[in-house]
Design a protein around this motif. Structure first.
Motif, PDB file in Angstrom:
ATOM      1  N   LYS A   5      41.962  70.692 122.170  1.00  0.00           N
ATOM      2  CA  LYS A   5      42.466  69.791 123.222  1.00  0.00           C
ATOM      3  C   LYS A   5      41.387  69.462 124.257  1.00  0.00           C
ATOM      4  CE  LYS A   5      45.626  72.837 124.454  1.00  0.00           C
ATOM      5  NZ  LYS A   5      45.282  73.950 123.544  1.00  0.00           N
ATOM      6  N   THR A   6      40.751  70.509 124.810  1.00  0.00           N
ATOM      7  CA  THR A   6      39.731  70.289 125.835  1.00  0.00           C
ATOM      8  C   THR A   6      38.548  69.513 125.265  1.00  0.00           C
ATOM      9  OG1 THR A   6      40.393  72.254 127.060  1.00  0.00           O
ATOM     10  CG2 THR A   6      38.153  71.457 127.440  1.00  0.00           C
ATOM     11  N   THR A   7      38.172  69.832 124.035  1.00  0.00           N
ATOM     12  CA  THR A   7      37.044  69.140 123.402  1.00  0.00           C
ATOM     13  C   THR A   7      37.323  67.637 123.312  1.00  0.00           C
ATOM     14  OG1 THR A   7      36.588  71.137 122.127  1.00  0.00           O
ATOM     15  CG2 THR A   7      35.588  69.093 121.332  1.00  0.00           C
ATOM     16  N   LEU A   8      38.533  67.280 122.902  1.00  0.00           N
ATOM     17  CA  LEU A   8      38.892  65.858 122.792  1.00  0.00           C
ATOM     18  C   LEU A   8      38.870  65.190 124.174  1.00  0.00           C
ATOM     19  CD1 LEU A   8      39.666  63.841 120.617  1.00  0.00           C
ATOM     20  CD2 LEU A   8      42.061  64.462 120.923  1.00  0.00           C
ATOM     21  N   ALA A  60      48.145  74.966 120.258  1.00  0.00           N
ATOM     22  CA  ALA A  60      47.802  76.345 120.598  1.00  0.00           C
ATOM     23  C   ALA A  60      46.358  76.431 121.090  1.00  0.00           C
ATOM     24  CB  ALA A  60      47.999  77.234 119.378  1.00  0.00           C
ATOM     25  N   SER A  61      46.032  77.545 121.711  1.00  0.00           N
ATOM     26  CA  SER A  61      44.687  77.791 122.213  1.00  0.00           C
ATOM     27  C   SER A  61      43.655  77.619 121.097  1.00  0.00           C
ATOM     28  CB  SER A  61      44.631  79.220 122.776  1.00  0.00           C
ATOM     29  OG  SER A  61      43.363  79.456 123.299  1.00  0.00           O
ATOM     30  N   GLY A  62      42.579  76.886 121.392  1.00  0.00           N
ATOM     31  CA  GLY A  62      41.501  76.721 120.420  1.00  0.00           C
ATOM     32  C   GLY A  62      41.686  75.561 119.451  1.00  0.00           C
ATOM     33  N   CYS A  63      42.767  74.776 119.589  1.00  0.00           N
ATOM     34  CA  CYS A  63      43.024  73.704 118.616  1.00  0.00           C
ATOM     35  C   CYS A  63      42.179  72.458 118.883  1.00  0.00           C
ATOM     36  CB  CYS A  63      44.502  73.347 118.570  1.00  0.00           C
ATOM     37  SG  CYS A  63      45.067  72.429 120.005  1.00  0.00           S
TER      38      CYS A  63
HETATM   39  N1  LIG Z   1      30.408  74.306 123.438  1.00  0.00           N
HETATM   40  C1  LIG Z   1      30.981  74.882 122.380  1.00  0.00           C
HETATM   41  N2  LIG Z   1      30.241  75.496 121.441  1.00  0.00           N
HETATM   42  C2  LIG Z   1      30.808  76.060 120.346  1.00  0.00           C
HETATM   43  N3  LIG Z   1      32.134  76.068 120.114  1.00  0.00           N
HETATM   44  C3  LIG Z   1      32.922  75.472 121.008  1.00  0.00           C
HETATM   45  C4  LIG Z   1      32.399  74.845 122.194  1.00  0.00           C
HETATM   46  N4  LIG Z   1      33.443  74.333 122.896  1.00  0.00           N
HETATM   47  C5  LIG Z   1      34.549  74.631 122.195  1.00  0.00           C
HETATM   48  N5  LIG Z   1      34.254  75.304 121.067  1.00  0.00           N
HETATM   49  C6  LIG Z   1      35.203  75.778 120.048  1.00  0.00           C
HETATM   50  O1  LIG Z   1      35.971  74.656 119.621  1.00  0.00           O
HETATM   51  C7  LIG Z   1      37.334  75.011 119.449  1.00  0.00           C
HETATM   52  C8  LIG Z   1      38.206  74.133 120.312  1.00  0.00           C
HETATM   53  O2  LIG Z   1      37.991  74.475 121.680  1.00  0.00           O
HETATM   54  P1  LIG Z   1      38.781  73.785 122.869  1.00  0.00           P
HETATM   55  O3  LIG Z   1      38.224  74.298 124.131  1.00  0.00           O
HETATM   56  O4  LIG Z   1      38.776  72.320 122.662  1.00  0.00           O
HETATM   57  O5  LIG Z   1      40.250  74.360 122.612  1.00  0.00           O
HETATM   58  P2  LIG Z   1      41.572  74.142 123.481  1.00  0.00           P
HETATM   59  O6  LIG Z   1      42.578  73.536 122.561  1.00  0.00           O
HETATM   60  O7  LIG Z   1      41.262  73.422 124.738  1.00  0.00           O
HETATM   61  O8  LIG Z   1      42.025  75.633 123.779  1.00  0.00           O
HETATM   62  P3  LIG Z   1      42.663  76.293 125.134  1.00  0.00           P
HETATM   63  O9  LIG Z   1      44.147  75.993 125.069  1.00  0.00           O
HETATM   64  O10 LIG Z   1      42.412  77.751 124.929  1.00  0.00           O
HETATM   65  O11 LIG Z   1      41.979  75.713 126.315  1.00  0.00           O
HETATM   66  C9  LIG Z   1      37.426  76.491 119.780  1.00  0.00           C
HETATM   67  O12 LIG Z   1      37.406  77.219 118.583  1.00  0.00           O
HETATM   68  C10 LIG Z   1      36.192  76.759 120.607  1.00  0.00           C
HETATM   69  O13 LIG Z   1      35.770  78.069 120.454  1.00  0.00           O
END
Ligand SMILES: Nc1ncnc2c1ncn2[C@@H]1O[C@H](COP(=O)(O)OP(=O)(O)OP(=O)(O)O)[C@@H](O)[C@H]1O
Ligand SMILES: [Mg+2]
Length: 367
Positions: free
Chosen positions: A46-49, A41-44
């Motif tokens: 994925k993009t960070t990894l 789901a959004s925010g889990c």
């Molecule tokens: N640079 C940052 N500073 C602070 N918090 C961050 C930063 N980047 C991401 N986060 C937080 O880390 C968590 C994971 O974010 P991420 O972008 O990896 O989610 P995601 O799974 O890719 O979501 P989506 O499907 O919405 O793209 C989120 O709660 C986001 O708010």
């Protein structure tokens, strides 16, 4: 897969943004040439990894290895990876050819060789003859293919794709999914693909990591995740699932049983149950694993119920059936193999039988 034949190895990686833990002790091994998806789901996280694999983000702890090399000291441009983003990041003022060749500009290649490489890419993405078109004269799907070609022309060992089809409408998205899979097979590059769309992950991937709250819940093949989810969270994230509370019954023989709320006592081979006698478990059964009939079917597990609601969806029909001993109705989904008009006007309150095969059952820990 073992760590030794992993092409990408993520070892106990965590990521903090200030006090917030976005990635929580993730370990994953991804093989060479694998189409591997991160689903959640959004925010889990994925993009960070993905950004940590690309080197745009550092790890707070743990280590990432690519092709056997630790990546912590390796800057993004020296990693054997390339990334494709959700919004087609191509230059509107450049034509298709210059967009695709953009990453090659620093390499001192003879002009003829460069053109040849661009032609190969255009052929691969089925856009031969489009080289001199302006990028803003292309459809969304065509632009996304250009973005892919621009990443692939640099021949990365790993392509990181962050929801690359997210901006496309459903029909184009489905077509691009097939093309993307065929393209990946053809070039043999390892793909790490991010999506929050479970159907997309099931369609495309060799294996999928299901993520939630910065953690990896389960890694498996699409069929493995769908048929044998390990937890209730995974079972409800992938497809629809009915859950029934149950209690393990063992009497020392080869067959154990689970006494359930609603489905009666279901015999289960002993080796499929790790829990002791009397332990609480959950029995999970997908809607399409049930068969419906007007009378009690012979020789199979069955329970009588009453129809609450029916919905005709064309290729299949959905039914909600109340059964004794279970508060929520059971969801049943049946393919409309015959015209099914009799089903389409099923009456609410009508009595019917639900039956299922014992091997359709998944036993989960209670959480
Ligand atoms: N640079 C940052 N500073 C602070 N918090 C961050 C930063 N980047 C991401 N986060 C937080 O880390 C968590 C994971 O974010 P991420 O972008 O990896 O989610 P995601 O799974 O890719 O979501 P989506 O499907 O919405 O793209 C989120 O709660 C986001 O708010
Ligand atoms: Mg994201």
């Amino acid at each position: 897969m073992t760590t030794s034949d992993a092409f990408i190895s993520i070892r106990s990686v965590s990521k903090f943004f200030g006090g917030f833990r976005a990635i929580d002790d993730v370990s994953l091994d991804i093989g060479q040439g694998e189409f591997f998806s991160l689903l959640g789901a959004s925010g889990c996280g994925k993009t960070t990894l993905l950004r940590m694999l690309a080197g745009f983000e550092s790890t707070s702890s743990g280590e990432i290895f690519i092709d056997g090399q630790p990546m912590s000291e390796v800057p993004p441009h020296r990693r054997p990876v390339n990334m494709v983003f959700q919004s087609y990041a191509i230059f509107p003022h450049l034509n298709v050819q210059d967009n695709i060749a953009y990453g090659l500009r620093k390499q001192k290649l003879p002009v003829a060789r460069r053109l040849e490489m661009v032609e190969e890419m255009l052929d691969l993405i089925k856009l031969s003859g489009y080289g001199s078109r302006k990028a803003n004269e292309l459809s969304g799907g065509q632009r996304q293919r250009i973005a892919l070609a621009r990443a692939l022309i640099l021949r990365p060992k790993v392509l990181l794709l962050d929801e690359p089809l997210g901006a496309l409408d459903k029909q184009l998205r489905e077509q691009m999914q097939l093309e993307l899979r065929a393209l990946q097979r053809q070039v043999g590059i390892t793909f790490v693909f991010v999506t929050h769309d479970q159907e997309e992950a099931l369609t495309l991937s060799d294996r999928i990591a299901v993520m939630s709250g910065g953690r990896v819940l389960q890694v498996d093949t699409p069929a493995g995740l769908y048929e044998m989810p390990k937890t209730r969270e995974v079972a409800s994230f992938i497809g629809n699932m009915n859950f029934f509370r149950g209690t393990v019954r063992r009497n020392g023989s080869a067959m154990a049983a689970v006494e359930t709320e609603g489905l009666g006592t279901i015999p289960i081979p002993v080796e499929q149950i790790t829990k002791p006698d009397g332990a609480p478990v959950q029995v999970a059964l997908r809607p399409e694993k049930f068969a419906l009939s007007a009378t009690r079917p012979d020789g199979t597990l069955a329970v009588e119920g009453r129809l609450r609601t029916a919905a005709y969806l064309g290729e299949r029909s959905h039914f909600y059936v109340s059964i004794e001993g279970k508060a929520e109705p059971v969801a049943v989904s049946t393919p409309n193999i015959s015209r099914g008009l009799d089903r389409a006007d099923s009456q609410s309150g009508q009595a019917l039988w639900l039956s299922w095969s014992p091997d359709a059952i998944v036993i989960l820990d209670t959480d």
